[in-house]
Design a protein around this motif. Structure first.
Motif: not given
Length: 115
Positions: A42-49, A97-109
């Protein structure tokens, strides 16, 4: 502390007759691992690293907590599992939410830039 908590002694919960003792069927430790795996998904921000860091967080951490709760007081496993379910529900709602989608998109980039 939970092993000595007088409030948990002989307190029943479903199949467990004493929350201050270990789960005799080991269902709660398994649920702890499953809900922690759900939390990492579930943690979109934790997909980096790097891949090693992701493996440690996504696999090793839930397994370690499964080992910790295997012989610990079942009240601890119950507490952790309920907290994970609540946290995963909040995170999935946030991801929509809009913010959550943006965080997931930024984490993917950020993940693509590391490759």
């Amino acid at each position: 502390m939970l092993a000595n908590a007088i409030e948990l002694r002989h307190a029943p919960w479903l199949w467990i007759h004493d929350l201050s003792s270990a789960d005799p069927m080991h269902i709660l430790p398994i649920l702890t691992v499953v809900t922690m795996l759900l939390m990492t998904r579930a943690d979109a921000a934790g997909r980096h690293g790097g891949p090693t860091q992701r493996m440690m967080m996504n696999i090793m951490s839930p397994l370690m907590f499964g080992v910790f709760t295997w012989a610990a007081a079942s009240g601890l496993a119950l507490y952790w599992t309920v907290g994970n379910v609540i946290g995963a529900t909040q995170q999935f709602a946030m991801n929509k939410t809009h913010l959550g989608k943006r965080i997931a998109r930024d984490a993917g980039k950020a993940g693509e830039e590391e490759k």
